[in-house]
Design a protein around this motif. Structure first.
Motif, PDB file in Angstrom:
ATOM      1  N   PRO A   1       0.663  -1.083   0.137  1.00 49.73           N
ATOM      2  CA  PRO A   1       0.040  -0.004   0.091  1.00 49.73           C
ATOM      3  C   PRO A   1       0.802   1.304  -0.080  1.00 49.73           C
TER       4      PRO A   1
ATOM      5  N   SER B   1      -3.615   3.456   1.248  1.00 42.46           N
ATOM      6  CA  SER B   1      -4.384   3.148   0.148  1.00 42.46           C
ATOM      7  C   SER B   1      -3.850   2.131  -0.874  1.00 42.46           C
TER       8      SER B   1
ATOM      9  N   GLN C   1     -14.882   2.978   7.793  1.00 41.67           N
ATOM     10  CA  GLN C   1     -13.568   3.228   7.424  1.00 41.67           C
ATOM     11  C   GLN C   1     -12.702   4.037   8.551  1.00 41.67           C
TER      12      GLN C   1
ATOM     13  N   SER D   1      -8.917   5.803   3.307  1.00 46.71           N
ATOM     14  CA  SER D   1      -9.313   5.354   2.038  1.00 46.71           C
ATOM     15  C   SER D   1      -9.958   4.368   2.063  1.00 46.71           C
TER      16      SER D   1
ATOM     17  N   ASP E   1      -9.909   2.423  -0.293  1.00 45.23           N
ATOM     18  CA  ASP E   1      -9.253   1.484  -1.580  1.00 45.23           C
ATOM     19  C   ASP E   1      -8.272   0.593  -0.604  1.00 45.23           C
ATOM     20  N   ARG E   2      -8.423  -0.131   0.394  1.00 42.52           N
ATOM     21  CA  ARG E   2      -7.929  -1.077   1.105  1.00 42.52           C
ATOM     22  C   ARG E   2      -8.819  -1.910   1.905  1.00 42.52           C
TER      23      ARG E   2
ATOM     24  N   ARG F   1     -14.067   7.881  -2.357  1.00 40.39           N
ATOM     25  CA  ARG F   1     -13.006   7.033  -1.936  1.00 40.39           C
ATOM     26  C   ARG F   1     -12.292   7.403  -0.720  1.00 40.39           C
ATOM     27  N   LEU F   2     -12.169   8.723  -0.419  1.00 39.15           N
ATOM     28  CA  LEU F   2     -11.096   9.071   0.656  1.00 39.15           C
ATOM     29  C   LEU F   2     -12.202  10.046   1.897  1.00 39.15           C
TER      30      LEU F   2
END
Length: 493
Positions: A138, A148, A205, A240, A242-243, A338-339
């Protein structure tokens, strides 16, 4: 699972004791909750058998369980993955991005969470066996500390019309027998359901520390320093989507959300689903529904989320908050949705950055929308003490004022706080007034209901333990179940 959930609550405990009163001038970027009528009002529910009820008549997955699998670990990363979006609509595809520690095949089984005659989920899709690769490490943003991934897609799920709106769990399984979950939502804005269920993905998240490997991971509460210590001094200022999620892939506190989804779908109610990001982007319009239900700990809200919800209330849509500490941190989004940005401090930043203000500190306390607001963490468990026992909310429960319902007050608590602006209302009712302990002091938890001039009801449970007592057989209380069903039936009709 309760141990993990308890740890999540302690991570969130930054505002112990009585909440601070709003002292800063009003935020020029947020004009305040709208007070006039919404441009649209909630339509009558569709006729015929609700889609969710028909779905739950289908056979469930025998032996479905969240735990008991052989799960991957963050340190070794035997198998881990994430979806490219928190929700997906019919006709769209959802991309799964998966990494394995050593090249091997893996498979993905998709479950829809529901009641299904007690099974708890239905297996809806099984992928072919896929060739897994070890994906890149990452990235860590040097300014925000956001962790991310930019992994390649391994498989795409096409959302066909038979995949009914709901909470879904994808179970990754490697050839060597390691597993991890990936949660996501199927939304269907065209579904004419009575109630919209919003899963608190922004808060999920915020607590996600992946990878908790002693080096890299961070969330909005903690991060690793050079000595491998998990410390608030290294918390991230953004997180993020995206993880993967840490551990077995079930976000902290999400087990309560899952349990509530299973419970509510067992009541035969007409519901559909969305996520925090769907509210933020406008992919769903809460004003289309009789009620919007927030089943989980929903702490992190953007201005568009709050604006949409307040407008829906003003148009007659009822709001049901079944936890505590809702709409507390005011966040912004980046990289599409996404963040999640929430700078609680300037570390680890390359330069000074103003901290993110809480909604109450910016002149818009959450009580002004919800009717009560966060007070403190709860030490241990405390019973819910009934008030207004003759109210329709308690009908059929047999309770009287002063009766106690065990273990409801847990985790974090809300209170109708003196000195903080209240929403305009034609009636207000305190449904519980419960003493509990925090660091040797006694505080009060409140369960509160008010009715707006639009006719909308707004309910706040005021405790993180509410849905646990609905869904956990070890704690279940039929009085709380009946009262919650009374509420949902009232706001959805």
């Amino acid at each position: 699972m309760l141990g993990a959930v308890g740890a999540a609550v302690l991570l969130g405990g930054e505002a112990c004791g009585r909440p601070s009163q709003p002292t800063l001038p009003a935020d020029p970027h947020y004009p305040g909750d709208p007070t006039g009528p919404a441009p649209t009002t909630a339509p009558a529910p569709g006729s015929g058998r609700p889609v969710t009820v028909a779905e739950n008549a289908r056979p469930g997955a025998a032996g479905f369980r969240l735990t008991g699998h052989r799960f991957s670990t963050d340190e070794r990363g035997e198998i881990a993955g994430y979806a490219h979006a928190t929700s997906v609509a019919p006709g769209e595809q959802l991309a799964f991005r998966v990494s394995v520690a050593r090249p091997q095949r893996y498979q993905i089984t998709i479950f829809r969470v529901g009641h299904y005659a007690g099974s708890g989920a239905r297996a809806v899709v099984v992928s072919p066996w896929l060739d897994g690769i070890r994906q890149a490490a990452p990235d860590v943003d040097p300014d925000t500390g956001a962790v991310s991934c930019a992994w390649r897609t391994g498989w795409r799920l096409t959302v066909t019309p038979d995949l009914v709106s709901g909470l879904y769990l994808a179970l990754l399984a490697s050839a060597s027998g390691q597993h991890q979950w990936i949660p996501f939502v199927v939304r269907d804005p065209a579904q004419r359901a009575a109630a919209l269920m919003v899963l608190p993905t922004s808060t999920w998240q915020a607590y996600n520390g992946w990878p908790m490997d002693g080096r890299t991971g961070a969330n909005l509460y903690h991060g690793y320093d050079a000595a491998g210590r998990w410390t608030t001094a290294r918390r991230a200022r953004a997180v993020s989507h995206d993880r993967p999620y840490s551990g077995n892939g079930i976000p902290q506190l999400a087990a309560h959300d899952i349990g509530f989804v299973q419970w509510v779908e067992g009541q035969g109610l007409d519901v559909t689903y969305a996520t925090s990001e769907d509210l933020h982007t406008g992919r769903v319009d809460p004003a289309r529904y009789r009620a919007v239900v927030f089943p989980g700990h929903d702490e992190y809200w953007s201005a568009p989320m709050r604006q949409a919800v307040a407008m829906a209330r003003n148009g007659g849509t009822s709001l049901v908050f079944l936890a505590a500490n809702n709409c507390y941190w005011r966040v912004e989004y980046g990289t599409g949705d996404r963040l999640v940005r929430c700078a609680k401090s300037s570390v680890p930043a390359s330069g000074p950055t103003p901290a993110t203000t809480k909604w109450r500190s910016a002149g818009h306390p959450e009580q002004q929308l919800i009717g009560a607001q966060y007070v403190s963490i709860v030490d241990g468990y405390a019973p819910l003490m009934v008030r207004a026992g003759d109210h329709w909310f308690w009908a059929g429960t047999g309770v009287r004022d002063g009766d106690l319902i065990p273990e409801v007050v847990w985790g974090e608590a809300d209170q109708r706080t003196p000195g903080v602006p209240q929403p305009d209302a034609v009636e207000r009712t305190l449904l519980a007034d419960s003493p509990y302990s925090r660091q040797g002091a006694t505080h009060r938890q409140h369960t509160h209901l008010y009715r707006a001039s639009s006719g909308a009801w707004v309910f706040i449970a005021g405790s993180l333990g509410w849905t646990r007592v609905l869904a956990d057989p070890a704690a279940a209380d039929p009085r709380l179940a009946r009262a919650t069903l009374n509420l949902l039936q009232r706001v959805m009709r």
